[in-house]
Design an enzyme around this catalytic site. Sequence first.
Site, PDB file in Angstrom:
ATOM      1  N   GLU A   1      -3.550   7.420  -3.995  1.00 52.30           N
ATOM      2  CA  GLU A   1      -3.490   6.151  -3.284  1.00 52.30           C
ATOM      3  C   GLU A   1      -3.213   5.033  -4.280  1.00 52.30           C
ATOM      4  O   GLU A   1      -3.939   4.898  -5.260  1.00 52.30           O
ATOM      5  CB  GLU A   1      -4.829   5.913  -2.576  1.00 52.30           C
ATOM      6  CG  GLU A   1      -4.740   4.897  -1.477  1.00 52.30           C
ATOM      7  CD  GLU A   1      -6.055   4.792  -0.714  1.00 52.30           C
ATOM      8  OE1 GLU A   1      -6.042   4.910   0.515  1.00 52.30           O
ATOM      9  OE2 GLU A   1      -7.101   4.605  -1.363  1.00 52.30           O
TER      10      GLU A   1
ATOM     11  N   TYR B   1       0.857  -1.188   0.000  1.00 51.12           N
ATOM     12  CA  TYR B   1       0.000   0.000   0.000  1.00 51.12           C
ATOM     13  C   TYR B   1       0.898   1.244   0.000  1.00 51.12           C
ATOM     14  O   TYR B   1       1.928   1.288   0.680  1.00 51.12           O
ATOM     15  CB  TYR B   1      -0.879   0.027   1.258  1.00 51.12           C
ATOM     16  CG  TYR B   1      -1.640   1.325   1.407  1.00 51.12           C
ATOM     17  CD1 TYR B   1      -2.912   1.473   0.873  1.00 51.12           C
ATOM     18  CD2 TYR B   1      -1.061   2.423   2.055  1.00 51.12           C
ATOM     19  CE1 TYR B   1      -3.590   2.671   0.981  1.00 51.12           C
ATOM     20  CE2 TYR B   1      -1.736   3.630   2.163  1.00 51.12           C
ATOM     21  CZ  TYR B   1      -3.005   3.747   1.622  1.00 51.12           C
ATOM     22  OH  TYR B   1      -3.675   4.929   1.717  1.00 51.12           O
TER      23      TYR B   1
END
Length: 404
Positions: free
Chosen positions: A207, A119
């Site tokens: 993101e 991530y």
Amino acid sequence: MKIHEYQAKEILKDYNVPVPAGVATTEVDEAVKAAEEMKANGATLFVVKAQIHAGGRGKGETKNSGASGVILCDTIDEVRDAAESMLGDVLVTKQTGEEGQKVKRIYVTDGVEIEQEFYLGILLDRAKSKNVIMVSTEGGMDIETVAEETPEKIVKEWVEPGMDLQHNQARHLAFALGLEGDAFKKAVKFIMALYNCYLETDANLVEINPLVLTPGGDVMALDAKMTFDDNALYRHSDIEKLRDKSEENPVELEASEFGLNYVNLDGNVGCMVNGAGLAMATMDIIKLSGGEPANFLDVGGSANAETVKNGFRIILEDENVQAILINIFGGIVRCDRVANGVIEAVKDPEIAQKVDDVPIIVRLQGTNAEEAKEIIDNSDLNVISAVLLKDAAAEVSNVLAPAS
Ligand code: ADP
Ligand code: MG
């Protein structure tokens, strides 16, 4: 402003952030053609991805075909099936809510072999007034769950305002992902490039979930979410053009077109207020008086008859509204003008018909408040005026639960 994954990936490419090749389309035949071309270029795995303004597509399900919003395909026939199952269907994910979102466009992209998923997120940390870069080895998962259950698995670096992201910070983040050698260097380059992209586009969120390491040691973005600061869009006309209004809440969209700040909520009392702080206080008062705000609506400091009218129309589009509380402070705007605006709006045939059984309570305070009250009281309309907020609140209680 939000954009789609395929649009974000185009931007990332411009900033030398590695992403797999892909083609966005609204047609099954074009999806097939894109996959055939990718095959001719050596691709052996294809991924068909629904393009909606919501994440969680991989674990989502379309209403009719029951397919996922991210389908891995080995053959061109599977690409056709995947495209047919998604286009025109409604995809429900954790982020769309039960009603889901119609899939109007899909993205056909190269399937990438995954060694590891990570991530990576960049956003503004409001508490620290600094941009923050976060990484985690727990990629592909819901990052909120990681933050709640295993916060130590999220590693952060904050960037000093006025300074660039430092190379040693990017190295610290890549190191935290457990990378070594060439992959480590590629991750450092990736992070530096992504931060540059975030800054230069005036994004307020980038993101990448998942960021992946391939068996060949490459580092790339398999998913990309970007949102932008609306107040900076004027200096990015190319990004502004990427706005897909069909993905936005239609009422909120209509409000934004009139320069109104509107957020739809679940309650039964519509409110129209000037100024965000007063709007928050008004919502509190509504709750204290036994109601639930149906919306947040800030008509801005210079409300006039036209804004009031548009505000009414927008509030009344919500069928849960049983009463409307107007709370305006006449600072820049004069209360008598707002009062006339309210009356004019209520007389408007389109609004009049809807407010018949929705009582309106008006509280105007500030410049020319007395005149405003007189105007309202002398009108023969179904409008109740109040001078004090607590009186207005009492009126709200009254109309919601009339004394028997
Ligand atoms: P969402 O976050 O909306 O579920 P993602 O783009 O993250 O959508 O895709 C979900 C999962 O599908 C990823 O975690 C990854 O495992 C897989 N995936 C997505 N794109 C690709 C791709 N191009 N190649 C291989 N796998 C992919
Ligand atoms: Mg994702």
